[in-house]
Scaffold this motif. Structure first.
Motif, mmCIF file in Angstrom:
data_model
loop_
_atom_site.group_PDB
_atom_site.id
_atom_site.type_symbol
_atom_site.label_atom_id
_atom_site.label_comp_id
_atom_site.label_asym_id
_atom_site.label_seq_id
_atom_site.Cartn_x
_atom_site.Cartn_y
_atom_site.Cartn_z
ATOM 1 N N ALA A 125 0.844 -1.193 0.000
ATOM 2 C CA ALA A 125 0.000 0.000 0.000
ATOM 3 C C ALA A 125 0.880 1.243 0.000
ATOM 4 N N LEU A 126 1.987 1.170 0.727
ATOM 5 C CA LEU A 126 2.922 2.292 0.797
ATOM 6 C C LEU A 126 3.544 2.560 -0.575
ATOM 7 N N ARG A 127 3.915 1.505 -1.252
ATOM 8 C CA ARG A 127 4.539 1.653 -2.570
ATOM 9 C C ARG A 127 3.580 2.272 -3.575
ATOM 10 N N THR A 128 2.299 1.970 -3.402
ATOM 11 C CA THR A 128 1.306 2.557 -4.295
ATOM 12 C C THR A 128 1.081 4.014 -3.941
ATOM 13 N N LEU A 129 1.123 4.320 -2.655
ATOM 14 C CA LEU A 129 0.853 5.671 -2.186
ATOM 15 C C LEU A 129 1.941 6.647 -2.607
ATOM 16 N N TYR A 155 -3.910 2.330 2.409
ATOM 17 C CA TYR A 155 -2.823 2.326 3.382
ATOM 18 C C TYR A 155 -3.383 2.416 4.802
ATOM 19 N N ILE A 156 -4.316 3.346 5.017
ATOM 20 C CA ILE A 156 -4.935 3.494 6.331
ATOM 21 C C ILE A 156 -5.666 2.228 6.733
ATOM 22 N N GLU A 157 -6.385 1.626 5.782
ATOM 23 C CA GLU A 157 -7.125 0.403 6.080
ATOM 24 C C GLU A 157 -6.181 -0.701 6.531
ATOM 25 N N SER A 158 -5.045 -0.819 5.863
ATOM 26 C CA SER A 158 -4.100 -1.879 6.236
ATOM 27 C C SER A 158 -3.521 -1.604 7.630
ATOM 28 N N LEU A 159 -3.315 -0.336 7.969
ATOM 29 C CA LEU A 159 -2.828 0.003 9.311
ATOM 30 C C LEU A 159 -3.900 -0.300 10.355
#
Lengths: 219, 219
Positions: B109-113, B128-132
């Motif tokens: 998710a970070l790499r996409t962000l 990203y937030i959802e995964s956190l």
């Protein structure tokens, strides 16, 4: 105490095959449950809510997910018989590295071979063969990746052998011609009952891939 | 007998941070060598010929690659009185599962962000937030992911905290607002010397991200 072991699986899945092999190596009795991945069971969704994927090992009601994690779990719980991981920490790190390499490369490249055409397919074939050659180099003259003993990396990789025929036919190439030592290793593994009983017929896998191609509109 | 320990690393790398934290948790003296990833050293290429990536742990001249494999190797080699992984096989499988989730979901998710803008950035932020939040759910009311003790999953995730400030500024959102419990956990971890010493200054990280973003946009 009677152990209850259930495996949620899908017959062509190389990830599922890894767990089948590990359970068979340890002589563990278990209930195999086939999942329809287009209609996942409530049990699967309950046991793997995060990824909703197979395989899931359910041991006395408690789920373990992700195939390499399941194989290590099986090895640690049923540690008295046929150890799959080396005992030395450095050798263990090497085994984990190569199993991780298989995960990083083989599935996705293999998928590209049957689901793409032209340049994309050629690129995938090239990288696929290169990856297998790296593994072949790592195997060297050993009978198994673990050395004299069938082990973790062998379990991680050998399921893909049931998919070789499908890859070869879709990609119009011969894996045996490119990587004879690796194919010889795979045939050696197939002499083990744990492996031969856990891998499906390559023709059946090929039929499954043809169905997938139709479904995804790949010519 | 103490053997030489070298860590080939790159200061903003979350994966490198994991190895640094683990070594410091175990009180292992090591020589941290900064790599220029645009001009990789002959040592790096020799020690990690397969992936050519950092971090690489070199112990007594022998390389271990892949951050989670490195952390497990460190745990198995040193400081058995203070293990990072749980001793129970089921809890170990759970720890491995969640560290794997960090790699599969949060990092992805970070790499996409990172390089995204506009609508794509909004979608990437959400993911990203959802995964956190999933990790936050797993943490629950525990002090650490391992329970009372700082452990493997904590090591695998805490490096991401060093990137929070930079991401918040560049993508205009507040991680603390969305995941207060996770940020509280991170601040708790930062009180450990091993973590505080291993994570770079968040402003320095922000500057690094800013520079990278400018370079990417210029391309």
């Amino acid at each position: 105490m009677a152990e209850e072991v259930v495996l949620l699986d899908f017959w062509p899945s190389p990830f599922g095959m890894r767990v089948r092999i590990a359970l068979a190596e340890k002589g563990i009795a278990y209930e195999y449950k086939e999942e329809d991945l287009r209609n996942k069971s409530p049990l699967l969704l309950e046991m793997n809510p995060v990824h909703k994927k197979i395989p899931v090992l359910i041991h006395n009601g408690k789920p373990v997910c992700e195939s390499l994690i399941e194989v290590q779990y099986i090895d640690e719980v049923w540690h008295d018989k046929s150890p799959l991981m080396p005992s030395d920490p450095y050798e263990r790190a090497q085994a984990r590295f190569w199993a991780d390499f298989v995960d990083k490369k083989i599935y996705d490249l293999g998928r590209k071979i049957w689901s793409t055409k032209g340049e994309e397919q050629e690129a995938a074939k090239k990288e696929f063969v290169e990856s297998l050659k790296l593994l072949e180099g790592e195997l060297g003259d050993k009978p198994f990746f673990g050395g004299e003993v069938f082990g973790f990396v062998d379990v991680a990789l050998v399921p893909y052998y049931s998919w070789f025929h499908a890859y070869e036919t879709c990609g119009d190439f011969s894996i045996e011609a490119e990587c004879p030592k690796l194919v010889a290793w795979a045939k050696r593994c197939m002499l083990r009952e744990s492996v031969s009983r856990s891998l499906p017929d390559p023709q059946k896998v090929h039929g499954f891939v043809l169905e997938l191609k139709k479904r995804f509109g790949v010519e | 007998m103490a053997e030489e320990v070298i860590l080939l690393d790159f200061w903003p790398s979350m994966f490198g941070m994991r190895a640094r934290i683990a070594l410091r948790e175990k009180g292992v003296e090591f020589d941290m060598r900064e790599e220029d990833l645009s001009n990789k050293s002959p040592l790096l290429l020799k020690m990690n010929p397969v992936h050519k990536k950092i971090p690489v742990l070199i112990h007594g001249g022998k390389p271990v690659c892949e951050s989670l494999i490195i952390v497990q190797y460190i745990d198995e080699t040193w400081g058995h009185e203070s293990p990072l992984l749980p001793s129970d096989p089921y809890e170990r499988a759970r720890a491995r599962f969640w560290a794997d989730y960090v790699d599969k979901k949060i990092y992805l998710a970070l790499r996409t962000l990172r390089p995204s803008t506009g609508e794509a950035q909004e979608a990437a932020k959400k993911e990203y937030i959802e995964s956190l939040k999933v990790m936050e759910g797993e943490l629950g009311d525990k002090a650490y992911f391992g329970g009372e003790r700082f452990g493997y999953v904590d090591v695998s995730l805490i490096p991401f905290y060093s990137w929070f400030y930079g991401l918040e500024v560049l993508a205009n959102f507040s991680i603390k607002e969305e995941c207060p419990k996770l940020v509280a956990w991170a601040e708790r971890c930062m009180q450990r010397e091993s973590v505080a010493k291993s994570l770079p200054d968040q402003y320095k990280l922000y500057e690094y991200l800013l520079e990278r973003t400018k370079k990417l946009q210029a391309q």
